[in-house]
Write an enzyme that holds these catalytic residues in place. Structure first.
Site, short mmCIF file in Angstrom:
data_model
loop_
_atom_site.label_atom_id
_atom_site.label_comp_id
_atom_site.label_asym_id
_atom_site.label_seq_id
_atom_site.Cartn_x
_atom_site.Cartn_y
_atom_site.Cartn_z
N GLU A 1 0.88 -1.19 0.00
CA GLU A 1 0.00 0.00 0.00
C GLU A 1 0.90 1.22 0.00
O GLU A 1 1.75 1.36 0.88
CB GLU A 1 -0.92 -0.01 1.22
CG GLU A 1 -2.05 -1.02 1.13
CD GLU A 1 -2.92 -0.89 -0.10
OE1 GLU A 1 -3.07 0.24 -0.62
OE2 GLU A 1 -3.43 -1.90 -0.59
N CYS B 1 -1.51 9.18 3.57
CA CYS B 1 -1.54 8.72 2.18
C CYS B 1 -2.83 9.15 1.51
O CYS B 1 -2.89 9.31 0.30
CB CYS B 1 -1.37 7.21 2.12
SG CYS B 1 -2.51 6.37 3.21
P1 NAD Z 1 9.18 4.52 3.25
O1 NAD Z 1 8.91 3.80 1.98
O2 NAD Z 1 10.37 5.39 3.32
O3 NAD Z 1 9.33 3.49 4.45
C1 NAD Z 1 8.31 2.54 4.74
C2 NAD Z 1 8.95 1.37 5.47
O4 NAD Z 1 9.83 0.69 4.57
C3 NAD Z 1 9.80 1.77 6.67
O5 NAD Z 1 9.65 0.82 7.70
C4 NAD Z 1 11.21 1.71 6.11
O6 NAD Z 1 12.20 1.50 7.09
C5 NAD Z 1 11.09 0.52 5.17
N1 NAD Z 1 12.12 0.47 4.12
C6 NAD Z 1 12.78 1.51 3.55
N2 NAD Z 1 13.69 1.05 2.65
C7 NAD Z 1 13.56 -0.30 2.64
C8 NAD Z 1 14.22 -1.34 1.91
N3 NAD Z 1 15.18 -1.08 1.02
N4 NAD Z 1 13.83 -2.62 2.14
C9 NAD Z 1 12.86 -2.91 3.03
N5 NAD Z 1 12.23 -1.96 3.77
C10 NAD Z 1 12.56 -0.67 3.56
O7 NAD Z 1 7.83 5.34 3.61
P2 NAD Z 1 7.57 6.29 4.87
O8 NAD Z 1 8.31 7.57 4.64
O9 NAD Z 1 7.78 5.55 6.14
O10 NAD Z 1 6.00 6.57 4.74
C11 NAD Z 1 5.46 7.55 3.91
C12 NAD Z 1 4.87 6.95 2.65
O11 NAD Z 1 3.94 5.93 3.02
C13 NAD Z 1 4.08 7.92 1.81
O12 NAD Z 1 4.40 7.73 0.45
C14 NAD Z 1 2.61 7.52 2.06
O13 NAD Z 1 1.74 7.85 1.02
C15 NAD Z 1 2.75 6.06 2.25
N6 NAD Z 1 1.61 5.52 3.01
C16 NAD Z 1 0.71 4.75 2.34
C17 NAD Z 1 -0.41 4.25 3.02
C18 NAD Z 1 -1.41 3.39 2.30
O14 NAD Z 1 -2.10 2.63 2.97
N7 NAD Z 1 -1.52 3.48 1.00
C19 NAD Z 1 -0.59 4.55 4.38
C20 NAD Z 1 0.37 5.34 5.01
C21 NAD Z 1 1.48 5.81 4.33
#
Ligand code: NAD
Length: 479
Positions: free
Chosen positions: A247, A281
């Site tokens: 998501e 999001c």
């Molecule tokens: P992010 O992608 O930077 O991080 C999300 C998670 O992924 C964190 O736990 C991070 O440590 C992990 N991660 C980062 N690099 C990784 C890798 N190489 N391998 C595995 N895991 C890794 O996102 P964020 O800054 O934490 O959150 C913001 C984003 O989340 C925004 O784009 C927002 O729209 C989205 N979001 C989506 C929803 C939804 O349900 N659609 C809900 C909330 C947030």
């Protein structure tokens, strides 16, 4: 507070780097210290989750449900404590944060009751003396990777359906929500949750997140976060042929037609755009206004912005707190400065006096840029909304769909026929009439279309589809 991992029911401090967490509302205030894990911690957690799986998955659903009810009770009892910690760690206003914890309680109770609900169907056989039926079975060890913007609700909307379905868990929370994740673990440790069923490994995405995907034999991954990371998660899981859901981001539109109630529409647009400092999001980031509605709607919007007080997250009057972190502050400030240079300002709200030592930014509404501009196409994930004008309903729908994302969208109108057409024609997973783009009910499926999702859904009954697989069973009882 100092984080430790929770592995196999033990609290284990990883030997890696550490970092102090400063309150984004007041950068002189230390909230705690995070200890970062490495690959060895994730391997240890995987062994604990595998060990716990056989017992947990064979426990009757009703008994697993009882554990979830206990988790709900302990969370409810500690609502204020965990909400204050999360507000201090990532800057969400305390009133919103308490609502989020309550959502976590509701999610745990909703899924607890699934332990005694139907798990399959009787399927008539074309043969004689054959009983044929389907049943849901758990996947095994599931990896959960979560973002920081809903530090309690998003982890729980993954943990609760995963657990009630009989899976065990490796949870890697986002770095800026590590203290809250650790505290959730402490609360869950007060219940009769057997050791190793939930394991929390605190660490960086590129280290622990990556090791979770590449170095373990997990059976599924549920990821919420940015579209770029989500695409990487999806490609690794696809190559390993394990089940996954991603998501991801959004660029959500609210359409305001000429027959809308402008005051109510403005109130919901402002809430959708600026609550949680736009870091949802499902936040409203594009406001598409029918030409004839522009003047009265903008007047109502400016009046509504009076309510937007930008304040310390623990202040009960804060409508908006700071953004969550230094990297959020830098990235959002960059978008706001582009907006000031390249767009026409509709309104900008100043932060309340005295709030100078935090990651505060001024919420802003701008207009005067085309539909291809980066502020209209890229996810800002901050308090910036862009107004686009449309000649009529047809153009409004076309503008709303002019994005790679498809998470949520809403329309404000009294016209039933246009409302229905919008629900049919808007390319988004969650489409709403006379309501803000943000907002979701735990019993209803949640997820997006296009680049916002892997097209699975979370929450409601849909989550149970993800955390289980179907077995078709057939017995020839008279042979
Ligand atoms: P992010 O992608 O930077 O991080 C999300 C998670 O992924 C964190 O736990 C991070 O440590 C992990 N991660 C980062 N690099 C990784 C890798 N190489 N391998 C595995 N895991 C890794 O996102 P964020 O800054 O934490 O959150 C913001 C984003 O989340 C925004 O784009 C927002 O729209 C989205 N979001 C989506 C929803 C939804 O349900 N659609 C809900 C909330 C947030």
């Amino acid at each position: 507070m100092e984080t430790t991992n929770w592995i196999g029911g033990e609290w284990v401090k990883p030997g890696g780097q550490q970092r102090d967490v400063m309150n984004p509302s007041n950068l002189s205030e230390k909230v705690g210290t995070i200890h970062f894990s490495d690959e060895t911690d994730i391997i240890e957690a995987e062994a604990a989750a595998k060990e716990a799986y056989r017992k947990w998955s064979s426990m009757p659903g009703a008994k697993r449900g009882d554990v979830l009810y206990e988790m709900a009770a302990v969370l409810e009892k500690n609502m204020t404590d965990i909400a204050e910690l999360a507000s201090s760690e990532m800057g969400k206003p305390i009133t919103e944060m308490k609502g989020e914890v309550l959502r976590g309680v509701q999610l745990l109770r909703y899924y607890a009751s699934e332990g005694v609900r139907s798990q399959g169907n009787l399927v008539p056989s074309s043969d004689v003396n054959v009983l044929q039926y389907t049943k849901r079975v758990p996947l095994g060890v599931v990896g959960l990777i979560t973002p920081w913007n809903f530090p309690v609700a998003i982890p729980i909307w993954k943990i609760a359906p995963a657990l009630i379905s009989g899976n065990t868990i490796l949870w890697k929370p986002a770095e800026p929500a590590s203290l809250t994740a650790f505290r959730l673990g402490e609360l869950f440790a007060e219940t009769s949750l057997p050791e190793g069923v939930v394991n929390i490994i605190i660490g960086k995405g590129r280290d622990v997140g990556n090791a979770l995907l590449e170095k373990t034999e997990i059976n599924a991954v549920s990821f919420t976060g940015s579209t770029s990371t989500g695409q990487r998660v999806a490609s690794i899981c696809a190559a390993r042929n394990i089940k996954y859901q991603t998501e991801m981001g959004g660029k959500n539109a609210a359409i305001v037609l000429r027959d809308a109630d402008f005051q109510k529409a403005a109130s919901m647009v402002v809430s959708g755009a600026f609550r949680s400092a736009g870091q949802k999001c499902t936040a409203t980031s594009r406001i598409i206004v029918e030409k004839e509605a522009y003047e009265p709607f903008v007047e109502a919007l400016k009046a509504e912005m009076e309510a937007v007080k930008v304040n310390h997250a623990l202040d009960m009057n804060a409508y908006m707190g700071p953004v969550a972190s230094k990297s959020q502050f830098d990235s959002v400030s960059e978008y706001l400065s582009v907006a000031k240079k390249e767009a026409e300002l509709v309104i900008e709200k100043e932060i309340e006096q005295g709030n100078v030592n935090g990651y505060f930014v001024n919420p802003m509404v701008v207009t005067g840029i085309g539909p291809d501009h980066k502020l209209v196409q890229e996810e800002v994930f901050g308090p910036l909304a862009v107004i686009l004008t449309a000649e009529d309903f047809e153009e409004a729908i076309s503008l709303a769909n002019q994005t790679v994302y498809g998470l949520s969208a809403s329309i404000f109108t009294q016209d039933l026929s246009k409302a229905h057409r919008f629900l049919e024609e808007a390319d988004a997973g969650m489409v709403r009439v006379n309501q803000e783009t943000a907002g979701v009910e735990y019993q209803a499926p949640f997820g997006g279309m296009k680049m916002s999702s892997s097209h699975t859904r979370e929450q409601g009954q849909a989550a149970l589809d993800f955390y289980t697989t179907l077995k078709t069973c057939s017995i020839k009882h008279t042979f």
